[in-house]
Design a protein around this motif. Structure first.
Motif, PDB file in Angstrom:
ATOM      1  N   PHE A   1       0.801  -1.481   0.176  1.00  0.00           N
ATOM      2  CA  PHE A   1      -0.041   0.058  -0.106  1.00  0.00           C
ATOM      3  C   PHE A   1       0.657   1.300   0.197  1.00  0.00           C
ATOM      4  CE2 PHE A   1      -2.190   2.938   1.864  1.00  0.00           C
ATOM      5  CZ  PHE A   1      -3.000   4.126   1.367  1.00  0.00           C
ATOM      6  N   LEU A   2       0.793   2.582  -0.482  1.00  0.00           N
ATOM      7  CA  LEU A   2       1.006   3.510  -0.556  1.00  0.00           C
ATOM      8  C   LEU A   2       0.416   4.871  -0.754  1.00  0.00           C
ATOM      9  CD1 LEU A   2       4.091   4.820  -1.248  1.00  0.00           C
ATOM     10  CD2 LEU A   2       3.922   5.184  -3.150  1.00  0.00           C
ATOM     11  N   SER A   3       0.141   5.860   0.177  1.00  0.00           N
ATOM     12  CA  SER A   3      -1.037   6.871  -0.058  1.00  0.00           C
ATOM     13  C   SER A   3       0.433   8.014   0.360  1.00  0.00           C
ATOM     14  CB  SER A   3      -1.059   7.289   0.957  1.00  0.00           C
ATOM     15  OG  SER A   3      -1.034   7.047   2.275  1.00  0.00           O
ATOM     16  N   GLU A   4       0.356   8.686   0.135  1.00  0.00           N
ATOM     17  CA  GLU A   4       0.545   9.980   0.876  1.00  0.00           C
ATOM     18  C   GLU A   4       1.882  10.263   2.071  1.00  0.00           C
ATOM     19  OE1 GLU A   4      -0.231  14.786   0.261  1.00  0.00           O
ATOM     20  OE2 GLU A   4      -1.781  13.493  -0.033  1.00  0.00           O
ATOM     21  N   ASP A   5       1.328   9.981   2.712  1.00  0.00           N
ATOM     22  CA  ASP A   5       1.342   9.590   3.844  1.00  0.00           C
ATOM     23  C   ASP A   5       2.229   8.118   4.608  1.00  0.00           C
ATOM     24  OD1 ASP A   5       1.436  12.377   5.246  1.00  0.00           O
ATOM     25  OD2 ASP A   5      -0.022  11.667   4.265  1.00  0.00           O
ATOM     26  N   PHE A   6       1.524   7.246   3.880  1.00  0.00           N
ATOM     27  CA  PHE A   6       1.312   5.984   4.465  1.00  0.00           C
ATOM     28  C   PHE A   6       2.203   4.885   3.495  1.00  0.00           C
ATOM     29  CE2 PHE A   6      -2.871   6.991   6.515  1.00  0.00           C
ATOM     30  CZ  PHE A   6      -2.335   7.724   7.833  1.00  0.00           C
ATOM     31  N   CYS A   7       2.916   3.556   4.170  1.00  0.00           N
ATOM     32  CA  CYS A   7       3.343   3.199   2.875  1.00  0.00           C
ATOM     33  C   CYS A   7       3.598   1.330   4.093  1.00  0.00           C
ATOM     34  CB  CYS A   7       4.526   2.980   2.629  1.00  0.00           C
ATOM     35  SG  CYS A   7       5.252   1.651   1.333  1.00  0.00           S
ATOM     36  N   VAL A   8       2.799   0.304   3.172  1.00  0.00           N
ATOM     37  CA  VAL A   8       2.985  -0.744   3.394  1.00  0.00           C
ATOM     38  C   VAL A   8       3.555  -1.651   2.329  1.00  0.00           C
ATOM     39  CG1 VAL A   8       1.808  -3.126   4.469  1.00  0.00           C
ATOM     40  CG2 VAL A   8       1.241  -0.272   5.296  1.00  0.00           C
ATOM     41  N   VAL A   9       4.988  -2.864   3.061  1.00  0.00           N
ATOM     42  CA  VAL A   9       5.639  -3.068   2.181  1.00  0.00           C
ATOM     43  C   VAL A   9       5.054  -4.662   2.603  1.00  0.00           C
ATOM     44  CG1 VAL A   9       7.200  -4.375   0.790  1.00  0.00           C
ATOM     45  CG2 VAL A   9       7.039  -1.720   0.808  1.00  0.00           C
ATOM     46  N   GLY A  10       4.785  -5.964   1.791  1.00  0.00           N
ATOM     47  CA  GLY A  10       4.582  -7.379   2.014  1.00  0.00           C
ATOM     48  C   GLY A  10       3.889  -6.909   3.075  1.00  0.00           C
TER      49      GLY A  10
ATOM     50  N   PHE B   1       5.600   1.943   6.647  1.00  0.00           N
ATOM     51  CA  PHE B   1       6.610   3.076   6.370  1.00  0.00           C
ATOM     52  C   PHE B   1       5.321   4.368   7.266  1.00  0.00           C
ATOM     53  CE2 PHE B   1       8.035  -0.152   4.333  1.00  0.00           C
ATOM     54  CZ  PHE B   1       9.515   0.049   3.987  1.00  0.00           C
ATOM     55  N   VAL B   2       6.312   5.026   7.384  1.00  0.00           N
ATOM     56  CA  VAL B   2       5.279   6.581   7.675  1.00  0.00           C
ATOM     57  C   VAL B   2       6.015   7.519   6.940  1.00  0.00           C
ATOM     58  CG1 VAL B   2       3.969   6.263   8.923  1.00  0.00           C
ATOM     59  CG2 VAL B   2       6.446   7.336   9.854  1.00  0.00           C
ATOM     60  N   ARG B   3       5.896   8.951   6.309  1.00  0.00           N
ATOM     61  CA  ARG B   3       6.123  10.308   5.495  1.00  0.00           C
ATOM     62  C   ARG B   3       6.549  11.296   6.727  1.00  0.00           C
ATOM     63  NH1 ARG B   3       5.411  13.623   0.573  1.00  0.00           N
ATOM     64  NH2 ARG B   3       6.143  15.078   1.115  1.00  0.00           N
ATOM     65  N   CYS B   4       7.630  11.443   6.874  1.00  0.00           N
ATOM     66  CA  CYS B   4       8.351  12.631   7.780  1.00  0.00           C
ATOM     67  C   CYS B   4       9.206  13.588   7.133  1.00  0.00           C
ATOM     68  CB  CYS B   4       9.052  11.847   8.639  1.00  0.00           C
ATOM     69  SG  CYS B   4       9.144  10.326   9.357  1.00  0.00           S
ATOM     70  N   VAL B   5       9.655  14.831   8.087  1.00  0.00           N
ATOM     71  CA  VAL B   5       9.992  15.730   7.127  1.00  0.00           C
ATOM     72  C   VAL B   5      10.998  15.646   8.143  1.00  0.00           C
ATOM     73  CG1 VAL B   5       9.938  18.017   6.796  1.00  0.00           C
ATOM     74  CG2 VAL B   5       7.976  17.298   6.810  1.00  0.00           C
ATOM     75  N   PHE B   6      12.447  15.774   7.833  1.00  0.00           N
ATOM     76  CA  PHE B   6      13.904  16.015   7.733  1.00  0.00           C
ATOM     77  C   PHE B   6      14.247  17.536   7.680  1.00  0.00           C
ATOM     78  CE2 PHE B   6      18.091  16.072   8.274  1.00  0.00           C
ATOM     79  CZ  PHE B   6      18.344  14.606   9.160  1.00  0.00           C
ATOM     80  N   ASP B   7      14.512  18.402   8.659  1.00  0.00           N
ATOM     81  CA  ASP B   7      14.644  19.669   9.200  1.00  0.00           C
ATOM     82  C   ASP B   7      16.166  20.009   8.933  1.00  0.00           C
ATOM     83  OD1 ASP B   7      11.968  20.753   8.402  1.00  0.00           O
ATOM     84  OD2 ASP B   7      11.728  20.144  10.862  1.00  0.00           O
ATOM     85  N   ILE B   8      16.508  20.781   7.783  1.00  0.00           N
ATOM     86  CA  ILE B   8      17.776  21.593   7.892  1.00  0.00           C
ATOM     87  C   ILE B   8      17.860  22.816   7.872  1.00  0.00           C
ATOM     88  CG2 ILE B   8      19.705  21.033   6.845  1.00  0.00           C
ATOM     89  CD1 ILE B   8      18.952  18.870   5.558  1.00  0.00           C
ATOM     90  N   PRO B   9      18.130  23.432   9.228  1.00  0.00           N
ATOM     91  CA  PRO B   9      18.303  24.755   9.212  1.00  0.00           C
ATOM     92  C   PRO B   9      19.577  25.491   8.379  1.00  0.00           C
ATOM     93  CG  PRO B   9      19.302  23.952  11.079  1.00  0.00           C
ATOM     94  CD  PRO B   9      19.053  22.710  10.561  1.00  0.00           C
TER      95      PRO B   9
END
Ligand SMILES: [Zn+2]
Length: 189
Positions: free
Chosen positions: A62-71, A76-84
């Motif tokens: 399954f894949l959506s904008e925010d969630f993913c399931v494999v097998g 998995f979840v969509r996150c943000v990696f912030d960099i100043p």
């Protein structure tokens, strides 16, 4: 170097502060800083297409904008990696994916619509994208920090010595942001 009668070229900082720049590759005029995002975890081998979040399934893929399931067993979840960015108040954000345990994935799903969670972690995960400009990032241990009010979870790396972690701790230059854009197909013309 002298610029005979020419306007001084725009600095990287000017570009990120909102002066528009014509992108040589994607044909858009970018204005100011924008975020980059990985479409899916690197482990995703299905179609490059999102289903609605609400269609989430725990079995199969399954894949959506925010969630993913494999097998049916990797979550998995969509996150943000912030960099100043030096000289800017706003942070540069990389949309990236992390694994979660099934239990924490369920907590995230349960709280997603309301934007409040049974606990605020941080939850452990494995970084699930290769960000080539920062060396070997795939499968780095990481922390997923759920955010309130429907903001995407923020991610930090477990290994503070890693190039990506030190970028987050110390910030990067505006020139480096433009290099990242170039690495992802957005080039100042
Ligand atoms: Zn572009």
């Amino acid at each position: 170097m002298k610029f005979f009668g020419r306007k001084k070229p725009m600095s990287a900082l000017d570009s990120l502060r909102g002066a528009g720049w014509k992108c040589a590759s994607c044909d858009l005029t970018h204005k100011g800083m924008f975020h980059l995002a990985s479409f899916a975890p690197d482990f995703w081998e299905g179609p490059e297409e999102y289903e609605p979040n609400g269609a989430i399934r725990f079995d199969g893929d399954f894949l959506s904008e925010d969630f993913c399931v494999v097998g049916g067993e990797h979550f998995f979840v969509r996150c943000v990696f912030d960099i100043p960015v030096h000289g800017l108040a706003e942070k540069f954000g990389f949309g990236v994916w992390s694994t979660l345990s099934r239990a924490n994935f369920q907590i995230y799903l349960d709280g997603f619509d309301e934007g409040t969670y049974a606990n605020l972690g941080p939850w452990t995960g494995w970084f699930s994208n290769r960000l080539a400009p920062f060396g070997d990032t795939l499968n780095q241990p990481c922390w997923v920090h759920p955010q309130l009010a429907r903001q995407r979870p923020v991610i930090t790396l477990g290994n503070e010595e890693h190039d990506l972690a030190s970028a987050q701790a110390r910030g990067i230059t505006p020139e480096r942001v433009l290099e990242l854009y170039a690495a992802y197909g957005h080039v100042v013309s």
